[in-house]
Design a protein around this motif. Structure first.
Motif, PDB file in Angstrom:
ATOM      1  N   GLU A 137     -96.851 -94.305  37.032  1.00 29.69           N
ATOM      2  CA  GLU A 137     -96.367 -92.949  36.688  1.00 29.69           C
ATOM      3  C   GLU A 137     -96.746 -92.009  38.041  1.00 29.69           C
ATOM      4  OE1 GLU A 137     -98.455 -91.512  33.311  1.00 29.69           O
ATOM      5  OE2 GLU A 137     -97.480 -93.268  32.099  1.00 29.69           O
ATOM      6  N   THR A 138     -98.016 -92.112  38.227  1.00 26.81           N
ATOM      7  CA  THR A 138     -98.514 -91.255  39.433  1.00 26.81           C
ATOM      8  C   THR A 138     -97.901 -91.348  40.671  1.00 26.81           C
ATOM      9  OG1 THR A 138    -100.898 -91.700  38.387  1.00 26.81           O
ATOM     10  CG2 THR A 138    -100.706 -90.303  40.475  1.00 26.81           C
ATOM     11  N   LEU A 141     -94.845 -89.579  40.280  1.00 21.42           N
ATOM     12  CA  LEU A 141     -94.944 -88.072  40.276  1.00 21.42           C
ATOM     13  C   LEU A 141     -95.100 -87.745  41.727  1.00 21.42           C
ATOM     14  CD1 LEU A 141     -95.603 -85.723  38.230  1.00 21.42           C
ATOM     15  CD2 LEU A 141     -97.992 -86.255  38.635  1.00 21.42           C
ATOM     16  N   GLU A 195     -95.888 -78.462  43.305  1.00 24.90           N
ATOM     17  CA  GLU A 195     -95.387 -78.952  41.807  1.00 24.90           C
ATOM     18  C   GLU A 195     -96.142 -79.686  41.094  1.00 24.90           C
ATOM     19  OE1 GLU A 195     -91.635 -81.064  42.661  1.00 24.90           O
ATOM     20  OE2 GLU A 195     -91.003 -79.541  44.074  1.00 24.90           O
ATOM     21  N   VAL A 196     -96.981 -80.783  41.604  1.00 20.61           N
ATOM     22  CA  VAL A 196     -97.833 -81.531  40.682  1.00 20.61           C
ATOM     23  C   VAL A 196     -99.017 -80.676  40.109  1.00 20.61           C
ATOM     24  CG1 VAL A 196     -99.484 -83.297  40.827  1.00 20.61           C
ATOM     25  CG2 VAL A 196     -97.374 -83.515  42.178  1.00 20.61           C
ATOM     26  N   GLU A 198     -98.759 -77.382  39.353  1.00 17.79           N
ATOM     27  CA  GLU A 198     -98.066 -76.712  38.422  1.00 17.79           C
ATOM     28  C   GLU A 198     -97.995 -77.379  37.040  1.00 17.79           C
ATOM     29  OE1 GLU A 198     -95.062 -75.076  40.386  1.00 17.79           O
ATOM     30  OE2 GLU A 198     -95.897 -73.038  40.384  1.00 17.79           O
ATOM     31  N   LYS A 199     -97.632 -78.436  37.404  1.00 15.26           N
ATOM     32  CA  LYS A 199     -97.317 -79.517  36.157  1.00 15.26           C
ATOM     33  C   LYS A 199     -98.630 -79.829  35.414  1.00 15.26           C
ATOM     34  CE  LYS A 199     -95.228 -84.170  35.389  1.00 15.26           C
ATOM     35  NZ  LYS A 199     -96.155 -84.734  34.426  1.00 15.26           N
ATOM     36  N   LEU A 200     -99.623 -80.203  36.106  1.00 13.35           N
ATOM     37  CA  LEU A 200    -100.876 -80.439  35.657  1.00 13.35           C
ATOM     38  C   LEU A 200    -101.575 -79.320  34.655  1.00 13.35           C
ATOM     39  CD1 LEU A 200    -102.668 -82.508  38.428  1.00 13.35           C
ATOM     40  CD2 LEU A 200    -101.672 -83.454  36.380  1.00 13.35           C
ATOM     41  N   HIS A 201    -101.294 -78.000  35.288  1.00 12.62           N
ATOM     42  CA  HIS A 201    -101.855 -76.837  34.940  1.00 12.62           C
ATOM     43  C   HIS A 201    -101.013 -76.538  33.516  1.00 12.62           C
ATOM     44  CE1 HIS A 201    -103.365 -72.732  34.426  1.00 12.62           C
ATOM     45  NE2 HIS A 201    -102.422 -72.253  34.774  1.00 12.62           N
ATOM     46  N   LYS A 202     -99.719 -76.605  33.556  1.00 10.81           N
ATOM     47  CA  LYS A 202     -99.002 -76.464  32.353  1.00 10.81           C
ATOM     48  C   LYS A 202     -99.433 -77.431  31.069  1.00 10.81           C
ATOM     49  CE  LYS A 202     -94.909 -75.147  33.692  1.00 10.81           C
ATOM     50  NZ  LYS A 202     -93.715 -75.668  34.453  1.00 10.81           N
ATOM     51  N   GLU A 203     -99.981 -78.658  31.486  1.00 12.02           N
ATOM     52  CA  GLU A 203    -100.300 -79.873  30.439  1.00 12.02           C
ATOM     53  C   GLU A 203    -101.749 -79.472  30.219  1.00 12.02           C
ATOM     54  OE1 GLU A 203     -99.733 -83.563  32.581  1.00 12.02           O
ATOM     55  OE2 GLU A 203     -97.524 -83.556  32.284  1.00 12.02           O
TER      56      GLU A 203
END
Ligand SMILES: Nc1ncnc2c1ncn2[C@@H]1O[C@H](COP(=O)(O)OP(=O)(O)OP(=O)(O)O)[C@@H](O)[C@H]1O
Ligand SMILES: [Mg+2]
Lengths: 330, 408
Positions: A137-138, A141, A195-196, A198-203
């Motif tokens: 997955e990572t 990503l 991007e990553v 922001e994704k982590l933050h959103k999660e």
């Protein structure tokens, strides 16, 4: 370990004795290297899920702070709580709660990206099957799935940085420390990292991000602490910071020449705060848009020749300047 | 801990230079040294040794002994007077001589200790071991009977009170094996004739043992120093710091290194001995438990050295410099390059500070002195090696724990 399951979604157990769920609580940290003081009583609190920026010039104490928070450096004084754990009493649990991305790239050059990730992940007792899935997955990503079996030594700087970050995520930490992860990196990799993040933050991951690029801090951070010479000189949201020290946006108008007559004429129609500096007028305003046209019309009516107009916004740079009297970047 | 070790092994195997240095380079070196020391396994092809003798007894029996010895293909007897012999040895012109004292014949008849004496140059004890082992068996065969065995041992001890105890054990073993028949305390009616043919006691040539053991230990020291340096590499690369972020305890990181260093060291020794067995006919099957014990002990001592070096040094460059200096010095005085016994006495005494010495002597014990695993002399050497390893590892842990604080 159950706490760490789920795709980058930290499953945070609430701090029972606190009303607000602070993920990290730092109280009065002091640290000196021999005679060199690095931190002079640093305190801040980070809520869970917050993207927290630590902004400061070179030598401010950012890395020192991160090193203490990530258990590898002992402070001379102060207390740190991560999640529900006291850093001093329970470093083991703290270590499992956090992921650290160092300022330097720390990977085994002779091993492939996959082998590196396998190794770093295995240190956290992630079951082998889970680990393999997470690595896949990572890598996806970070856009490096196709190169995963190449040795790190064949990677570009930006690709190494990506793997360096990936290696800190495999145990799905609740908190991620990132120490200037974008230093010396190509725009493509930087954007990917952003991007990553922001994704982590959103999660919902709590992220502590140090940088001396104010643009990065402005773009991502929910809250920012400005650190200089081992002291936090201001902290809050971007807007809160902009208001500290009563900073206002200003319009700077440069004239060809300014007579006293013109000055008084301008003075009469200008409301609010202003000052003249040689041929330049600084007009402080809370609304640039409406004030700008009023200013231009007024000036031409007064018969002054405008050479240049500059809008000076309030940003972290000017905040830093007004607080310390020096530039963030030298 | 094991994860660290596995990772280190992977890294080691990914490093072609280190692999080459560890597993391939020693092979030509062993070959070279074994040629230099004339160490092919076939001792029968060796030139006969000149044995200086003095027959003071001058009886039929004594004459018989001289003749018999001379008839051996590995020995050529040269008779001379006692005074001349003593002068030769005193001057260092000759190493040793066998004296058959008066009353030999009578003692033989009476079954009393034989008045034979080997006089030799104190500085050349090692060669004496070689000579002694060749002689003792044959001598007893010609002179005697099984009942002589204990007397011969006692006699030998009395005559050579100053001899190094390891040497003594070796010779005892020799003597015993030459009385052969196997059952030493068995039936009293056993035939008194020696039954062991010369073939059966074909030991490994000391030259070969020297070449293999000497090279093996020296090369091992070099390669473990390289492995130790990987700790410093990790420090320079920042991966050590990153390891500290993980739940691993700092000591586990070092223990992992120790494990991998030991494994590589054991593999290296094993390969070298297998090579020497296959190519040079080193008889490694002679004492497998002893060999395993020695490999483990040597690997432990040497890897301790590597880890210790890594925790003392500040950088990899420093490790390299220190390694070259220390390993070469230890190898030189410890007998890796030239056998200890050809060195001056003071240097032989100094040799005890080197890992090489204990290890090489241990391998001599197994392959040449043919000591049993349970021999105290041999076990003492194993213990010294383990002790060296223990001390070095302990110091390394202490230093490491102190240094690790400054890594952040
Ligand atoms: N190992 C050390 N020994 C001595 N002084 C140190 C050490 N590490 C940091 N310092 C000093 O402590 C202060 C804070 O350093 P720190 O590395 O925390 O700054 P930083 O904000 O991370 O800077 P940069 O943006 O350059 O990474 C500096 O004055 C630095 O010189
Ligand atoms: Mg820094």
């Amino acid at each position: 370990m159950e706490l760490l399951q789920g795709l980058f979604i930290p499953n945070i157990s609430p701090t029972l004795n606190d009303n607000i769920h602070f993920m990290i609580k730092v109280e009065n940290l002091k640290k000196s290297y021999g005679d060199v003081p690095a931190l002079n009583g640093v305190s801040f609190e980070i809520k869970e899920g917050e993207f927290f920026g630590l902004l400061g010039p070179n030598g401010a104490g950012k890395t020192t702070t991160i090193s203490i928070l990530s258990t590898i450096l002992e402070p001379n004084e102060g207390k740190v709580t991560i999640g529900t754990y006291d850093l001093k009493k329970d470093p083991g649990q703290c270590k499992r709660t956090i992921g650290v991305v160092t300022q330097e790239i720390a990977l085994y050059n002779k091993l492939s990206a996959y082998e590196n990730l396998m190794f770093w992940g295995s240190l956290y007792d992630v079951p082998a099957d889970d680990l393999k899935n997470r690595i896949a997955e990572t890598l996806q990503l970070f856009g490096l799935a196709d190169r995963q079996h190449d040795k790190i030594e064949t990677y570009s700087g930006g690709m190494k940085r990506r793997i360096n970050i990936a290696s800190a995520l495999l145990h799905r930490p609740k908190v991620l420390f990132m120490d200037e992860p974008t230093v010396g990196i190509d725009p493509q990799s930087r954007n990917l990292i952003f991007e990553v993040l922001e994704k982590l933050h959103k999660e919902g991951m709590t992220i502590v991000y140090t940088t001396h690029y104010m643009e990065e801090a402005e773009r991502f951070c929910d809250r920012i602490a400005i650190i200089d010479k081992g002291t936090i000189i201001a902290q809050g949201t971007l807007n809160e910071l902009k208001n500290t020290g009563g900073l206002k946006e200003s319009i700077a108008v440069t004239f060809l020449n300014l007579t006293d007559l013109v000055k008084t004429k301008i003075g009469t129609f200008l409301g609010g705060e202003f000052k003249f500096e040689e041929n330049v007028l600084h007009s402080y305003t809370s609304n640039v848009k409406t004030d700008l046209s009023r200013l231009i019309i007024g000036c031409s009516e007064a018969g002054a020749d405008i050479v240049n107009i500059e809008i000076q916004k309030v940003n972290l740079e000017t905040v830093f300047l007004s607080l310390t009297g020096k530039q963030l970047r030298d | 801990m094991f994860k660290i070790a596995v990772k280190d092994l992977k890294l080691f195997m990914a490093d072609k230079r280190a692999m080459l240095l560890t597993f391939l380079l020693p092979i030509p070196l062993i070959t070279l040294f074994s040629l230099a020391f004339g160490g092919s396994g076939k001792s029968s092809e060796a030139r006969p040794t000149i044995l200086i003798m003095c027959d003071e007894d001058k009886t039929k029996a004594s004459h018989h002994i001289v003749e018999q010895l001379d008839s051996l293909k590995e020995i050529k007897v040269q008779l001379s007077s006692l005074d001349t012999i003593k002068r030769w040895i005193g001057n260092g012109d000759e190493d040793a001589a066998l004296i058959l004292h008066k009353g030999l014949s009578d003692s033989m008849d009476a079954g009393k200790p034989l008045p034979m004496e080997l006089i030799y140059d104190k500085a050349k004890e090692m060669q004496m071991g070689i000579l002694m082992s060749a002689l003792s068996g044959n001598l007893m065969r010609f002179a005697g009977t099984k009942s002589f065995e204990k007397k011969a041992l006692a006699n030998f001890d009395k005559q050579n009170p100053g001899m190094d105890s390891a040497m003594r054990e070796g010779v005892h073993a020799m003597i015993a094996s030459n009385f052969s028949g196997g059952s030493r305390d068995g039936g009293k009616d056993e035939p008194m004739l020696k039954a062991t043919p010369m073939e059966a006691q074909k030991e490994n040539s000391p030259g070969l043992v020297q070449a293999v053991a000497g090279t093996a230990v020296m090369m091992l020291l070099f390669s473990v120093a390289g492995l130790g340096a990987s700790l410093l590499q990790e420090r320079e690369d920042g991966t050590l710091k990153k390891l500290l972020f993980s739940p691993l305890s700092p000591s586990n990181i070092l223990f992992g290194k120790m494990i991998s260093a030991n494994l590589v060291a054991m593999a290296q020794l094993l390969i070298m001995f297998l090579f020497s067995w296959l190519v040079f006919g080193l008889n490694i099957k002679q004492n497998i438990p002893g060999l395993i014990l020695m490999i483990v002990a040597t690997a432990f001592a040497c890897s301790g050295f590597g880890i210790f070096l890594a925790s003392v040094a500040k950088s990899r460059a420093q490790v390299q410099g220190m390694t070259t200096l220390i390993v070469l010095t230890m190898s030189a005085i410890g007998g890796s390059m030239i056998p200890s016994f050809v060195m001056p006495a003071w240097m032989q005494h100094m040799a005890v500070v080197s890992v090489n010495y204990w290890s090489i002597q241990g391998f001599y014990d197994i392959f040449w002195r043919v000591l049993p695993v349970t021999s105290p002399v041999f076990l003492m050497r194993v213990a010294v090696l383990l002790g060296i390893g223990l001390v070095l590892n302990f110091l390394a842990v202490r230093l490491y724990k102190r240094n690790i604080k400054s890594i952040a």
